[in-house]
Design an enzyme around this catalytic site. Structure first.
Site, PDB file in Angstrom:
ATOM      1  N   GLN A 155       0.872  -1.162   0.000  1.00  0.00           N
ATOM      2  CA  GLN A 155       0.000   0.000   0.000  1.00  0.00           C
ATOM      3  C   GLN A 155       0.916   1.219   0.000  1.00  0.00           C
ATOM      4  O   GLN A 155       1.498   1.569   1.016  1.00  0.00           O
ATOM      5  CB  GLN A 155      -0.896  -0.032   1.236  1.00  0.00           C
ATOM      6  CG  GLN A 155      -1.668  -1.344   1.369  1.00  0.00           C
ATOM      7  CD  GLN A 155      -2.822  -1.464   0.394  1.00  0.00           C
ATOM      8  OE1 GLN A 155      -3.765  -0.683   0.456  1.00  0.00           O
ATOM      9  NE2 GLN A 155      -2.747  -2.421  -0.525  1.00  0.00           N
ATOM     10  N   GLY A 179     -11.228   2.085   5.640  1.00  0.00           N
ATOM     11  CA  GLY A 179     -10.392   1.319   4.734  1.00  0.00           C
ATOM     12  C   GLY A 179      -9.556   2.187   3.797  1.00  0.00           C
ATOM     13  O   GLY A 179      -9.723   3.414   3.738  1.00  0.00           O
ATOM     14  N   HIS A 180      -8.683   1.538   3.037  1.00  0.00           N
ATOM     15  CA  HIS A 180      -7.791   2.261   2.138  1.00  0.00           C
ATOM     16  C   HIS A 180      -8.564   3.012   1.058  1.00  0.00           C
ATOM     17  O   HIS A 180      -9.537   2.528   0.527  1.00  0.00           O
ATOM     18  CB  HIS A 180      -6.737   1.345   1.504  1.00  0.00           C
ATOM     19  CG  HIS A 180      -7.250   0.108   0.866  1.00  0.00           C
ATOM     20  ND1 HIS A 180      -6.414  -0.898   0.447  1.00  0.00           N
ATOM     21  CD2 HIS A 180      -8.499  -0.324   0.589  1.00  0.00           C
ATOM     22  CE1 HIS A 180      -7.120  -1.859  -0.078  1.00  0.00           C
ATOM     23  NE2 HIS A 180      -8.368  -1.547   0.001  1.00  0.00           N
ATOM     24  N   ASN A 181      -8.084   4.214   0.802  1.00  0.00           N
ATOM     25  CA  ASN A 181      -8.619   5.048  -0.281  1.00  0.00           C
ATOM     26  C   ASN A 181     -10.016   5.588  -0.035  1.00  0.00           C
ATOM     27  O   ASN A 181     -10.645   6.113  -0.959  1.00  0.00           O
ATOM     28  CB  ASN A 181      -8.601   4.284  -1.621  1.00  0.00           C
ATOM     29  CG  ASN A 181      -7.183   3.955  -2.044  1.00  0.00           C
ATOM     30  OD1 ASN A 181      -6.738   2.821  -1.910  1.00  0.00           O
ATOM     31  ND2 ASN A 181      -6.460   4.960  -2.492  1.00  0.00           N
TER      32      ASN A 181
END
Lengths: 336, 336, 336
Positions: C196, C237-239
């Site tokens: 990531q 979460g990511h993004n």
């Protein structure tokens, strides 16, 4: 670090379509990627992403190679090969071999000389830490813990007595592995604490998210098999077992002694009651509650998607009135 | 440590059925227990467990004593007496009296000489720590915190300003007690932070799970009464009160100012909205959402068990169509 | 600290109704407030709270000023002005400027001389810490992190590589910002870790609760806009992106790449699936599950309030039988 496409093609067994001297230094997304960037297109059906490519190179399926506007590496699984090359370009946290002077290490701990032990770490008696392990700052490692090679504890990880971690495990900050679970014997209105004398065994290639908790077993052990991936803020109760290559998304909760099969996928917020068994290859969609064994592979659900609140209130009121409605209907049918 | 059954019978007031010289060194499960192991059978109705006994000794109800294949201690509550003997055989974390040299202690803190303060601990001004307290590594204790005797903070516990912990509390790693809760005053589109000037008072014999959070009160205090047991990853909002001997399973969330009675049991993932009151002796099964007062003891639910996804989608579609169906039915009834 | 009502009226632009020399030293609740205490009445419709006032002074709306039994400050938004004065009387955690000797600081880090860095803190290479920042004990700050002025990291906060925090952010203990999210490429039965490489950018005036986790972006960044308030045990979460002034209550979970608009309010335990978009000014009541885009402002729900368990079991059984009931009804209608 920079790698030429020629080197990458050889190293990862990919077919090169373009200039072997083109160099990539980092990975990026389709829309923001720039000079030196490598990106990927996962499927042939995403061919229209070719139009927006702005990277130096791309990994893509064979069927798209001819149409690529930039140099390409051809892969049968572009996402997986992208992941591998990304790991090469952006390696996991590392540090110099040796123990930071601020760490507090029990003299009986055995730490491989190639391991890194960061600042403010505390390591207890009898701990064993393997080659190339990274113990990030602020981590606490209890007595008798055994950590295999190439494990990465990012920072502030807690491993309690006798936990074992297999090779290449990654644990994110704040995770607590091996706490005493919720074991009590009722006596009148009181709860008597039952010491939890098992521990937690974690297989190779397991990844554990931030602030996730995995309790030690009561008498036997909690067991997470190889390749399992666990997201953030997941709770795994005492004596659970999770089969190989299962994946648990964020906020999942497994009560004590629940047994998840291999290759299962648990969506966000899923709950599994205690003392039950889910077979291999089960997918539970987000917010599903499992209260009895699942014996057939497949997809299961019980989450309800949102409605406008006023409509939803009427639906709930009707759901709770179904009793009456059904009784009335039955009566009508009987009398007709 | 090893104890003879004779010693244990005297110490815990149990009847011995067998050889008083038989020694036990640890507890184990029925199926894996071996030499020196003590196990238990909780109820007479579990009599068939007698067949698989492989331990050195067992604790069981009187009705099974004659049939035990191994030496037995007879108890009216085998699970509770097992818990007590297990605690003797497997004592909680302990350490040498005194303060680890790496700990940072404010000179105004008062620490009983029998207490253990571990590595990398930080203790603020005016803190008071009682006899035989165990402060595990990496814990942070804010100013004015008061900790009564025999408390165990396993590791990396955070207690913020003026929190009080009663005797024999256990707190698992990562728990945060006394953080500022979610208190904001709306002003136009902005939220203005409202300082939380209350604190958290925790009674005797309370246990708090890993990475659980208990917020301080806004003006008055958050109060957890004696004997309450709280599992991992539980969120308790500002100004909540929880009555004596209630138990909250993993992933429960209590919004601010919710009041839980005595001897309540909240299953995993239960949510309780703010500013409401649940009376004594209420059990909420897993995934239940409470949005109004509960005034009668008993069992309450709103979780829905999983179905195969295709079936479930049809059920949800029908639930959302109930509106129409009911309208049609009403119309038919009116016209008939 | 003590302030006279006269001073406070000038400082906060409020109208004084009473003695300007009356001094207040702290805030309190209506029922427990005592000498030197300041309290507030939020709305004219809460006028009956005037009867129970026991404080030295009160902030209230103009319509109630004449009836106040104690000295009063008149405000168009009593709660917001109370919050501001409370912050003056009860300031956030602070400490002496400078770095505690037990902290481990990379020589390349730039720390403003007015900042406080507490005990057992670890700060990595290239970190930048602005004026008057408070870095509480046990915090870990990864390489390249940038922290603007007046930020407060209460204790044991983890910020990973290259995270940025805007001015006046508050982060409660145990929060983990910038961990690697749940990014895997499937390959056969295995999951290949996808590094990531994005980070997390957090705007000004954002507050983040205890043990909350915010993952770094996969390729692009996770973005939390100014004024967002996030409670405890929330997973982002990511993004994900969260628009300005939105508020997320405890135990909310956002899967990767979910996008929340401005001024949204997410109740406790809400879940949002990945790769979807919620527009501005949406309120999701507690326990709501969102699985598709929401394009209209308003209130949305899918949580079901508790019923007595026996009744609820019948409702669920009927819900799952709706299939049959509806088929029967349709058949009747067709045949009639």
């Amino acid at each position: 670090m920079a790698y030429s496409l020629g080197e990458l093609a050889v190293r990862f067994g990919l077919t090169l379509h373009g200039d072997p001297e083109t160099r990539v230094t980092h990975v990026g997304s389709l829309s923001t990627a720039a000079d030196g960037a490598l990106t990927f297109i996962a499927h042939t059906k995403l061919a229209d992403q070719l139009d927006s490519l702005r990277s130096s190179a791309v990994i893509l399926p064979a069927a798209l190679a001819e149409r690529s506007p930039v140099d390409a590496l051809v892969s049968p699984n572009p996402h997986a090969d992208f992941a591998r090359i990304a790991t090469l370009l952006h390696p996991p946290p590392s540090g110099p071999a040796g123990v930071h002077p601020s760490a507090v290490i029990d003299p009986s701990a055995q730490i491989d000389p190639s391991a890194h032990v960061g600042a403010q770490v505390v390591i207890g008696a009898g701990v064993s830490i393997g080659p190339r392990v990274y113990v990030g700052p602020g981590s606490v490692i209890g007595e008798g813990v055994q950590i295999a090679e190439d494990v990465c504890l990012v920072a502030r990880v807690t491993l309690l007595a006798r936990v074992t971690l297999g090779a290449r495990c990654w644990v994110q900050p704040g995770a607590v592995i091996g706490a005493e679970g919720f074991g009590y014997a009722p006596e009148g209105e009181r709860w008597i604490h039952v010491p939890q004398v098992g521990t937690v065994h974690i297989g190779a290639d397991v990844e554990i998210g931030a602030n996730t908790t995995i309790d030690r077993g009561a008498l036997d052990d909690t067991i997470i098999a190889e390749g399992v991936k666990i997201d953030n803020l997941v709770q795994i109760g005492h004596n659970c077992t999770i089969g190989a290559h299962s994946a648990l998304a964020g906020c999942v909760g497994l009560a004590g002694s629940s047994h998840i099969g291999e290759r299962c996928r648990l969506g966000g917020g899923v709950g599994v009651a205690g003392h039950l068994r889910i077979c291999d290859d089960v997918t539970l969609t987000g917010f599903t509650l499992v209260t009895s064994d699942i014996r057939e592979p497949g997809f299961y659900s019980s989450g309800i998607p949102a409605s406008p609140t006023a409509e939803w209130r009427r639906s709930v009121a009707r759901l709770k009135r179904l009793d009456r409605a059904e009784g009335r209907q039955r009566k009508k049918e009987e009398s007709s």
